[in-house]
Design a protein around this motif. Structure first.
Motif, PDB file in Angstrom:
ATOM      1  N   PRO A  55      18.804   8.959  66.379  1.00 29.26           N
ATOM      2  CA  PRO A  55      17.525   9.502  65.933  1.00 29.26           C
ATOM      3  C   PRO A  55      16.397   8.480  66.083  1.00 29.26           C
ATOM      4  O   PRO A  55      16.638   7.277  66.107  1.00 29.26           O
ATOM      5  CB  PRO A  55      17.772   9.834  64.459  1.00 29.26           C
ATOM      6  N   PRO A  56      15.159   8.953  66.180  1.00 31.55           N
ATOM      7  CA  PRO A  56      14.027   8.025  66.302  1.00 31.55           C
ATOM      8  C   PRO A  56      13.787   7.285  64.995  1.00 31.55           C
ATOM      9  O   PRO A  56      14.163   7.763  63.920  1.00 31.55           O
ATOM     10  CB  PRO A  56      12.848   8.941  66.634  1.00 31.55           C
ATOM     11  N   HIS A  57      13.160   6.120  65.092  1.00 36.67           N
ATOM     12  CA  HIS A  57      12.799   5.390  63.882  1.00 36.67           C
ATOM     13  C   HIS A  57      11.370   5.750  63.505  1.00 36.67           C
ATOM     14  O   HIS A  57      10.614   6.307  64.300  1.00 36.67           O
ATOM     15  CB  HIS A  57      12.962   3.878  64.072  1.00 36.67           C
ATOM     16  N   GLY A  58      10.995   5.425  62.302  1.00 31.67           N
ATOM     17  CA  GLY A  58       9.652   5.726  61.807  1.00 31.67           C
ATOM     18  C   GLY A  58       8.622   4.716  62.298  1.00 31.67           C
ATOM     19  O   GLY A  58       8.906   3.846  63.126  1.00 31.67           O
ATOM     20  N   HIS A  59       7.420   4.820  61.770  1.00 31.65           N
ATOM     21  CA  HIS A  59       6.318   3.941  62.173  1.00 31.65           C
ATOM     22  C   HIS A  59       6.536   2.487  61.766  1.00 31.65           C
ATOM     23  O   HIS A  59       5.900   1.592  62.299  1.00 31.65           O
ATOM     24  CB  HIS A  59       4.998   4.446  61.598  1.00 31.65           C
ATOM     25  N   ASP A  60       7.430   2.242  60.819  1.00 28.16           N
ATOM     26  CA  ASP A  60       7.706   0.881  60.375  1.00 28.16           C
ATOM     27  C   ASP A  60       8.664   0.143  61.302  1.00 28.16           C
ATOM     28  O   ASP A  60       8.993  -1.013  61.057  1.00 28.16           O
ATOM     29  CB  ASP A  60       8.286   0.893  58.957  1.00 28.16           C
ATOM     30  N   ILE A 111      12.413  16.062  78.242  1.00 30.65           N
ATOM     31  CA  ILE A 111      12.088  17.450  77.919  1.00 30.65           C
ATOM     32  C   ILE A 111      12.348  17.667  76.426  1.00 30.65           C
ATOM     33  O   ILE A 111      13.443  17.358  75.948  1.00 30.65           O
ATOM     34  CB  ILE A 111      12.968  18.410  78.743  1.00 30.65           C
ATOM     35  N   PRO A 112      11.365  18.156  75.662  1.00 30.91           N
ATOM     36  CA  PRO A 112      11.619  18.441  74.251  1.00 30.91           C
ATOM     37  C   PRO A 112      12.775  19.425  74.100  1.00 30.91           C
ATOM     38  O   PRO A 112      12.844  20.432  74.814  1.00 30.91           O
ATOM     39  CB  PRO A 112      10.304  19.069  73.767  1.00 30.91           C
ATOM     40  N   ALA A 113      13.696  19.096  73.192  1.00 29.69           N
ATOM     41  CA  ALA A 113      14.892  19.933  73.028  1.00 29.69           C
ATOM     42  C   ALA A 113      15.103  20.363  71.589  1.00 29.69           C
ATOM     43  O   ALA A 113      16.216  20.687  71.198  1.00 29.69           O
ATOM     44  CB  ALA A 113      16.115  19.183  73.557  1.00 29.69           C
ATOM     45  N   GLY A 114      14.061  20.339  70.779  1.00 29.96           N
ATOM     46  CA  GLY A 114      14.181  20.805  69.405  1.00 29.96           C
ATOM     47  C   GLY A 114      14.238  19.672  68.405  1.00 29.96           C
ATOM     48  O   GLY A 114      13.733  18.571  68.663  1.00 29.96           O
ATOM     49  N   PHE A 115      14.864  19.934  67.266  1.00 34.27           N
ATOM     50  CA  PHE A 115      14.934  18.977  66.169  1.00 34.27           C
ATOM     51  C   PHE A 115      16.360  18.868  65.660  1.00 34.27           C
ATOM     52  O   PHE A 115      17.123  19.835  65.737  1.00 34.27           O
ATOM     53  CB  PHE A 115      14.010  19.418  65.022  1.00 34.27           C
ATOM     54  N   ASP A 116      16.704  17.687  65.153  1.00 35.34           N
ATOM     55  CA  ASP A 116      18.042  17.526  64.588  1.00 35.34           C
ATOM     56  C   ASP A 116      18.074  18.078  63.162  1.00 35.34           C
ATOM     57  O   ASP A 116      17.078  18.632  62.673  1.00 35.34           O
ATOM     58  CB  ASP A 116      18.502  16.065  64.672  1.00 35.34           C
ATOM     59  N   SER A 117      19.195  17.923  62.481  1.00 35.81           N
ATOM     60  CA  SER A 117      19.349  18.489  61.134  1.00 35.81           C
ATOM     61  C   SER A 117      18.434  17.845  60.099  1.00 35.81           C
ATOM     62  O   SER A 117      18.210  18.425  59.040  1.00 35.81           O
ATOM     63  CB  SER A 117      20.806  18.381  60.684  1.00 35.81           C
ATOM     64  N   LEU A 156      12.828  25.121  84.152  1.00 41.98           N
ATOM     65  CA  LEU A 156      13.908  26.032  83.787  1.00 41.98           C
ATOM     66  C   LEU A 156      14.480  25.684  82.412  1.00 41.98           C
ATOM     67  O   LEU A 156      14.656  26.551  81.556  1.00 41.98           O
ATOM     68  CB  LEU A 156      15.011  25.995  84.842  1.00 41.98           C
ATOM     69  N   ILE A 157      14.731  24.408  82.198  1.00 41.08           N
ATOM     70  CA  ILE A 157      15.298  23.963  80.919  1.00 41.08           C
ATOM     71  C   ILE A 157      14.324  24.230  79.780  1.00 41.08           C
ATOM     72  O   ILE A 157      14.711  24.714  78.721  1.00 41.08           O
ATOM     73  CB  ILE A 157      15.682  22.472  80.979  1.00 41.08           C
ATOM     74  N   SER A 158      13.030  23.941  79.997  1.00 42.84           N
ATOM     75  CA  SER A 158      12.059  24.111  78.918  1.00 42.84           C
ATOM     76  C   SER A 158      11.877  25.580  78.538  1.00 42.84           C
ATOM     77  O   SER A 158      11.543  25.881  77.397  1.00 42.84           O
ATOM     78  CB  SER A 158      10.719  23.475  79.284  1.00 42.84           C
ATOM     79  N   THR A 159      12.122  26.493  79.459  1.00 40.08           N
ATOM     80  CA  THR A 159      12.032  27.911  79.104  1.00 40.08           C
ATOM     81  C   THR A 159      13.342  28.416  78.502  1.00 40.08           C
ATOM     82  O   THR A 159      13.332  29.394  77.759  1.00 40.08           O
ATOM     83  CB  THR A 159      11.666  28.778  80.333  1.00 40.08           C
ATOM     84  N   ALA A 160      14.458  27.753  78.796  1.00 41.45           N
ATOM     85  CA  ALA A 160      15.757  28.186  78.287  1.00 41.45           C
ATOM     86  C   ALA A 160      16.041  27.639  76.894  1.00 41.45           C
ATOM     87  O   ALA A 160      16.764  28.260  76.116  1.00 41.45           O
ATOM     88  CB  ALA A 160      16.863  27.751  79.240  1.00 41.45           C
ATOM     89  N   VAL A 161      15.482  26.470  76.580  1.00 40.16           N
ATOM     90  CA  VAL A 161      15.726  25.849  75.271  1.00 40.16           C
ATOM     91  C   VAL A 161      14.696  26.379  74.288  1.00 40.16           C
ATOM     92  O   VAL A 161      13.503  26.221  74.486  1.00 40.16           O
ATOM     93  CB  VAL A 161      15.625  24.305  75.366  1.00 40.16           C
ATOM     94  N   GLU A 162      15.174  27.029  73.249  1.00 38.76           N
ATOM     95  CA  GLU A 162      14.266  27.529  72.218  1.00 38.76           C
ATOM     96  C   GLU A 162      13.980  26.398  71.250  1.00 38.76           C
ATOM     97  O   GLU A 162      14.861  25.955  70.518  1.00 38.76           O
ATOM     98  CB  GLU A 162      14.878  28.716  71.487  1.00 38.76           C
ATOM     99  N   VAL A 163      12.752  25.918  71.270  1.00 34.12           N
ATOM    100  CA  VAL A 163      12.378  24.819  70.395  1.00 34.12           C
ATOM    101  C   VAL A 163      11.795  25.408  69.120  1.00 34.12           C
ATOM    102  O   VAL A 163      10.775  26.088  69.150  1.00 34.12           O
ATOM    103  CB  VAL A 163      11.360  23.876  71.076  1.00 34.12           C
ATOM    104  N   ALA A 164      12.480  25.158  68.029  1.00 37.80           N
ATOM    105  CA  ALA A 164      12.016  25.665  66.739  1.00 37.80           C
ATOM    106  C   ALA A 164      10.732  24.947  66.338  1.00 37.80           C
ATOM    107  O   ALA A 164      10.502  23.808  66.727  1.00 37.80           O
ATOM    108  CB  ALA A 164      13.103  25.425  65.689  1.00 37.80           C
ATOM    109  N   PRO A 165       9.889  25.590  65.557  1.00 33.54           N
ATOM    110  CA  PRO A 165       8.670  24.917  65.075  1.00 33.54           C
ATOM    111  C   PRO A 165       9.035  23.743  64.181  1.00 33.54           C
ATOM    112  O   PRO A 165      10.145  23.665  63.665  1.00 33.54           O
ATOM    113  CB  PRO A 165       7.929  26.003  64.304  1.00 33.54           C
ATOM    114  N   TRP A 166       8.086  22.841  64.026  1.00 33.80           N
ATOM    115  CA  TRP A 166       8.285  21.665  63.183  1.00 33.80           C
ATOM    116  C   TRP A 166       8.795  22.115  61.812  1.00 33.80           C
ATOM    117  O   TRP A 166       8.255  23.035  61.226  1.00 33.80           O
ATOM    118  CB  TRP A 166       6.966  20.914  63.042  1.00 33.80           C
ATOM    119  N   PRO A 167       9.835  21.485  61.300  1.00 30.51           N
ATOM    120  CA  PRO A 167      10.391  21.885  60.005  1.00 30.51           C
ATOM    121  C   PRO A 167       9.359  21.729  58.888  1.00 30.51           C
ATOM    122  O   PRO A 167       8.530  20.839  58.932  1.00 30.51           O
ATOM    123  CB  PRO A 167      11.545  20.909  59.795  1.00 30.51           C
ATOM    124  N   PRO A 168       9.427  22.604  57.889  1.00 34.03           N
ATOM    125  CA  PRO A 168       8.477  22.547  56.750  1.00 34.03           C
ATOM    126  C   PRO A 168       8.687  21.324  55.897  1.00 34.03           C
ATOM    127  O   PRO A 168       9.669  20.702  55.878  1.00 34.03           O
ATOM    128  CB  PRO A 168       8.756  23.819  55.969  1.00 34.03           C
TER     129      PRO A 168
END
Length: 88
Positions: A16-21, A45-51, A76-88
């Motif tokens: 996972p990515p690290h934060g701004h720190d 290519i953006p592929a969504g969000f982890d848990s 093709l990949i970007s149209t096939a991968v459903e990227v959920a909106p940013w989690p609340p």
């Protein structure tokens, strides 16, 4: 590898990515460096969000001189991968 495959798909990072720190004690090296050195065309290519709600990227890599194949695959990949909106 490209003698038998037209495209290579990998995660952009192994964790996972690290934060701004910064990464702190976590070491998280990008998986893009090898293709920067080899000169292979590659795209993230953006592929969504982890848990945990952190963004996930898919890296596609093509043969030398096959940028058009890479762009077509990314579309093709970007149209096939459903990227959920940013989690609340």
């Amino acid at each position: 590898m490209f003698e038998t495959a037209d495209l290579l798909l990998t995660p952009v990072t192994p964790g996972p990515p690290h934060g701004h720190d910064g990464p702190g004690t976590r070491i998280n090296t990008s998986l893009t460096w090898a293709f920067n050195l080899s000169g292979h065309p590659a795209i993230s290519i953006p592929a969504g969000f982890d848990s945990c709600g952190l963004p996930v990227g898919l890296q596609a890599v093509a043969r030398h001189g096959r940028e058009a194949d890479l762009v077509a695959a990314a579309r093709l990949i970007s149209t096939a991968v459903e990227v959920a909106p940013w989690p609340p």
